[in-house]
Design a protein around this motif. Sequence first.
Motif, mmCIF file in Angstrom:
data_model
loop_
_atom_site.group_PDB
_atom_site.id
_atom_site.type_symbol
_atom_site.label_atom_id
_atom_site.label_comp_id
_atom_site.label_asym_id
_atom_site.label_seq_id
_atom_site.Cartn_x
_atom_site.Cartn_y
_atom_site.Cartn_z
ATOM 1 N N ARG A 1 44.570 49.661 109.817
ATOM 2 C CA ARG A 1 45.745 49.359 110.434
ATOM 3 C C ARG A 1 46.763 49.038 109.741
ATOM 4 N NH1 ARG A 1 45.443 49.706 116.680
ATOM 5 N NH2 ARG A 1 43.344 50.729 116.994
ATOM 6 N N TRP A 2 48.267 49.402 109.828
ATOM 7 C CA TRP A 2 49.067 48.911 109.024
ATOM 8 C C TRP A 2 50.614 49.030 109.546
ATOM 9 C CZ3 TRP A 2 51.716 53.656 109.235
ATOM 10 C CH2 TRP A 2 50.847 54.616 108.858
ATOM 11 N N SER A 3 51.430 48.449 109.166
ATOM 12 C CA SER A 3 52.878 48.127 109.459
ATOM 13 C C SER A 3 53.745 48.496 108.272
ATOM 14 C CB SER A 3 53.318 47.079 110.294
ATOM 15 O OG SER A 3 52.523 46.817 111.371
ATOM 16 N N ILE A 4 54.823 49.346 108.306
ATOM 17 C CA ILE A 4 55.604 49.340 107.296
ATOM 18 C C ILE A 4 57.112 49.119 107.630
ATOM 19 C CG2 ILE A 4 56.168 51.316 105.542
ATOM 20 C CD1 ILE A 4 53.737 52.682 105.662
ATOM 21 N N ARG A 5 57.901 48.686 107.028
ATOM 22 C CA ARG A 5 59.499 48.176 107.048
ATOM 23 C C ARG A 5 60.047 49.368 106.150
ATOM 24 N NH1 ARG A 5 60.005 43.029 106.179
ATOM 25 N NH2 ARG A 5 59.369 42.644 108.190
ATOM 26 N N HIS A 6 60.856 49.951 106.600
ATOM 27 C CA HIS A 6 62.095 50.813 105.904
ATOM 28 C C HIS A 6 63.149 50.396 106.009
ATOM 29 C CE1 HIS A 6 58.685 53.193 107.779
ATOM 30 N NE2 HIS A 6 58.566 54.077 106.623
ATOM 31 N N GLU A 7 64.246 50.174 104.935
ATOM 32 C CA GLU A 7 65.325 50.124 105.004
ATOM 33 C C GLU A 7 66.115 51.272 104.281
ATOM 34 O OE1 GLU A 7 65.691 45.295 104.723
ATOM 35 O OE2 GLU A 7 65.437 46.229 102.934
ATOM 36 N N ILE A 8 67.085 51.641 105.149
ATOM 37 C CA ILE A 8 67.981 52.976 104.991
ATOM 38 C C ILE A 8 69.388 52.201 104.669
ATOM 39 C CG2 ILE A 8 68.769 55.150 105.514
ATOM 40 C CD1 ILE A 8 66.338 55.290 107.564
ATOM 41 N N PHE A 9 69.597 52.653 103.247
ATOM 42 C CA PHE A 9 71.044 52.274 102.894
ATOM 43 C C PHE A 9 71.783 53.640 102.560
ATOM 44 C CE2 PHE A 9 67.893 49.378 101.473
ATOM 45 C CZ PHE A 9 68.408 47.949 101.582
ATOM 46 N N ARG A 10 73.171 53.375 102.716
ATOM 47 C CA ARG A 10 74.362 54.440 102.467
ATOM 48 C C ARG A 10 74.332 54.378 100.814
ATOM 49 N NH1 ARG A 10 78.753 52.600 106.921
ATOM 50 N NH2 ARG A 10 79.251 51.413 104.905
ATOM 51 N N GLN A 11 75.297 55.370 100.324
ATOM 52 C CA GLN A 11 75.543 55.489 99.116
ATOM 53 C C GLN A 11 76.366 54.249 98.503
ATOM 54 O OE1 GLN A 11 77.411 59.141 98.590
ATOM 55 N NE2 GLN A 11 79.306 58.772 99.335
ATOM 56 N N ASP A 12 77.199 53.529 99.409
ATOM 57 C CA ASP A 12 77.794 52.322 99.251
ATOM 58 C C ASP A 12 77.160 51.117 98.905
ATOM 59 O OD1 ASP A 12 77.746 51.852 101.844
ATOM 60 O OD2 ASP A 12 79.788 52.089 102.252
ATOM 61 N N GLY A 13 75.797 51.511 99.119
ATOM 62 C CA GLY A 13 74.875 49.991 99.436
ATOM 63 C C GLY A 13 74.711 49.427 100.520
ATOM 64 N N VAL A 14 75.485 49.681 101.595
ATOM 65 C CA VAL A 14 75.440 48.921 102.830
ATOM 66 C C VAL A 14 74.248 49.403 103.659
ATOM 67 C CG1 VAL A 14 76.430 48.751 105.360
ATOM 68 C CG2 VAL A 14 77.738 48.784 102.890
ATOM 69 N N LYS A 15 73.242 48.723 104.526
ATOM 70 C CA LYS A 15 72.235 48.976 104.891
ATOM 71 C C LYS A 15 72.669 49.316 106.261
ATOM 72 C CE LYS A 15 69.600 45.458 105.735
ATOM 73 N NZ LYS A 15 68.257 44.548 106.300
ATOM 74 N N ALA A 16 72.212 50.637 106.509
ATOM 75 C CA ALA A 16 72.608 51.491 107.567
ATOM 76 C C ALA A 16 71.531 51.363 108.899
ATOM 77 C CB ALA A 16 72.666 52.879 107.367
#
Length: 143
Positions: free
Chosen positions: A88-103
């Motif tokens: 069992r596992w948990s994963i954290r994803h961070e999605i960033f726009r092209q300007d570097g801002v975390k969306a």
Amino acid sequence: MDIFFEGPVIWAQLDANMHLRHSAYGDFAAQARLNMLDHVGIKARDLLSLHLGPILFREEIIYHREVGPNDHVKVSCRISKSRKDGTRWSIRHEIFRQDGVKAATVNVDGAWMDTVKRKLGALPQELQEKFTTLPYSEDYVEE
């Protein structure tokens, strides 16, 4: 930062408000997870031949900023929690726009499923060893 997916936002991923639709964030995260596993040698075709597949128990999306048409996103992945045996596992994803801002931040909890028995399973030892080489979050917790 461990980036496992980069790509453009396409027309089909937009909603009526002309920004990235809610389900597209999950799609980007899913592709990044597959790429992350592939990066350490856990290939989708190998999982298929072993009759194993990843399943999700929970997916949470936290929206931070809008992503618009023709933007370009980068998605990072890190293991935030897992059992010692990796079942069992948990994963954290961070999605960033092209300007570097975390969306957005996408958190998932999952496990491995035996696709023949339709029950929870485990990776064979060789793949389990590869699983332990995945990137871990700074706040990683072992269950």
